[in-house]
Design a protein around this motif. Structure first.
Motif, PDB file in Angstrom:
ATOM      1  N   ASP A 236      16.737  -9.430  48.310  1.00  0.00           N
ATOM      2  CA  ASP A 236      16.885 -10.224  47.082  1.00  0.00           C
ATOM      3  C   ASP A 236      18.291 -10.111  46.507  1.00  0.00           C
ATOM      4  OD1 ASP A 236      14.259 -11.041  47.267  1.00  0.00           O
ATOM      5  OD2 ASP A 236      13.517  -9.691  45.707  1.00  0.00           O
ATOM      6  N   ARG A 237      18.855  -8.905  46.526  1.00  0.00           N
ATOM      7  CA  ARG A 237      20.206  -8.712  45.985  1.00  0.00           C
ATOM      8  C   ARG A 237      21.220  -9.555  46.749  1.00  0.00           C
ATOM      9  NH1 ARG A 237      22.734  -4.721  42.939  1.00  0.00           N
ATOM     10  NH2 ARG A 237      20.682  -4.697  41.994  1.00  0.00           N
TER      11      ARG A 237
ATOM     12  N   LEU B 119      19.238   2.559  43.628  1.00  0.00           N
ATOM     13  CA  LEU B 119      19.585   2.701  45.041  1.00  0.00           C
ATOM     14  C   LEU B 119      20.189   1.414  45.600  1.00  0.00           C
ATOM     15  CD1 LEU B 119      16.423   4.678  46.198  1.00  0.00           C
ATOM     16  CD2 LEU B 119      18.784   5.548  46.225  1.00  0.00           C
ATOM     17  N   ILE B 120      19.604   0.279  45.251  1.00  0.00           N
ATOM     18  CA  ILE B 120      20.114  -1.008  45.727  1.00  0.00           C
ATOM     19  C   ILE B 120      21.521  -1.245  45.179  1.00  0.00           C
ATOM     20  CG2 ILE B 120      19.759  -3.518  45.675  1.00  0.00           C
ATOM     21  CD1 ILE B 120      17.806  -1.798  47.527  1.00  0.00           C
ATOM     22  N   ASP B 121      21.758  -0.903  43.910  1.00  0.00           N
ATOM     23  CA  ASP B 121      23.113  -1.008  43.339  1.00  0.00           C
ATOM     24  C   ASP B 121      24.102  -0.193  44.165  1.00  0.00           C
ATOM     25  OD1 ASP B 121      22.199  -2.585  41.232  1.00  0.00           O
ATOM     26  OD2 ASP B 121      22.187  -0.943  39.769  1.00  0.00           O
TER      27      ASP B 121
ATOM     28  N   SER C 119      28.671  -1.368  50.305  1.00  0.00           N
ATOM     29  CA  SER C 119      28.825  -2.266  51.452  1.00  0.00           C
ATOM     30  C   SER C 119      29.725  -3.464  51.185  1.00  0.00           C
ATOM     31  CB  SER C 119      27.456  -2.740  51.925  1.00  0.00           C
ATOM     32  OG  SER C 119      26.777  -3.441  50.915  1.00  0.00           O
ATOM     33  N   VAL C 120      29.685  -4.034  49.973  1.00  0.00           N
ATOM     34  CA  VAL C 120      30.487  -5.257  49.771  1.00  0.00           C
ATOM     35  C   VAL C 120      31.350  -5.284  48.523  1.00  0.00           C
ATOM     36  CG1 VAL C 120      28.963  -6.731  51.138  1.00  0.00           C
ATOM     37  CG2 VAL C 120      28.568  -6.521  48.687  1.00  0.00           C
ATOM     38  N   VAL C 121      31.250  -4.310  47.639  1.00  0.00           N
ATOM     39  CA  VAL C 121      32.085  -4.366  46.434  1.00  0.00           C
ATOM     40  C   VAL C 121      33.442  -3.719  46.684  1.00  0.00           C
ATOM     41  CG1 VAL C 121      32.307  -3.701  44.017  1.00  0.00           C
ATOM     42  CG2 VAL C 121      30.162  -4.637  44.861  1.00  0.00           C
TER      43      VAL C 121
END
Length: 169
Positions: free
Chosen positions: A64-65, A157-159, A165-167
């Motif tokens: 979803d993120r 955890l998702i944050d 990975s991408v920020v």
């Protein structure tokens, strides 16, 4: 009248620059280079205590993120960005000892092992463990607070995974 047309042209050009971009950066701060797709494997639960819905909750939250905050297309396998992971810990411990040596809080901790592969920028690959927790009052039954705790910890955890990975800040 001519001045009004110039202002409208300026605003139109300004809007084009503001709302368009090079396609590799977003308002979330995500940077995914030339990647076009992302694939996320199902997170297997290998913890001692097994929450029956946790694997699905974490897997779907990560999907979803990426779907909601990037223009990347979600594919079943072989994505330019690829995630695989395992739930390695799901535990409850007592914390906040008060007088009389009794706990005032319990802590739910969830630990994940995540392998991230970036086919377009292999230097960003990682194999990393993540752990987050949330405390709850000992007077509450675990069953009554478990779903809210899992939701809170999962978002943290998702944050962490998304940011790593991408920020890239």
């Amino acid at each position: 009248m001519k001045k009004k047309k110039n202002i409208v042209k300026f605003l139109l050009i300004f809007a084009v620059f503001v709302f368009s971009g090079c396609g590799i950066y977003s308002f979330t701060g995500a940077s995914y280079g030339t990647a076009k797709t992302v694939s996320i494997d199902y997170f297997q639960n290998r913890s001692t205590y097994v929450n029956a819905t946790l694997s699905n909750t974490i897997t779907e939250a990560l999907k979803d993120r990426f779907v909601s905050q990037t223009p990347l297309s979600l594919v079943k396998s072989g994505g330019d960005l690829h995630f695989e992971g395992t739930i390695t810990g799901y535990s409850i411990t007592s914390v906040g000892i008060k007088s009389g040596e009794t706990a005032s809080y319990n802590r739910l901790t969830i630990t994940l092992k995540v392998v991230f592969t970036n086919e377009t920028a292999p230097e960003n690959d990682f194999d990393k463990s993540y752990s987050r927790y949330s405390d709850y009052d000992v007077t509450s039954s675990f069953a009554s607070v478990e779903s809210a705790l899992v939701e809170e910890i999962t978002q943290q955890l998702i944050d962490d995974i998304f940011n790593d990975s991408v920020v890239n800040w």
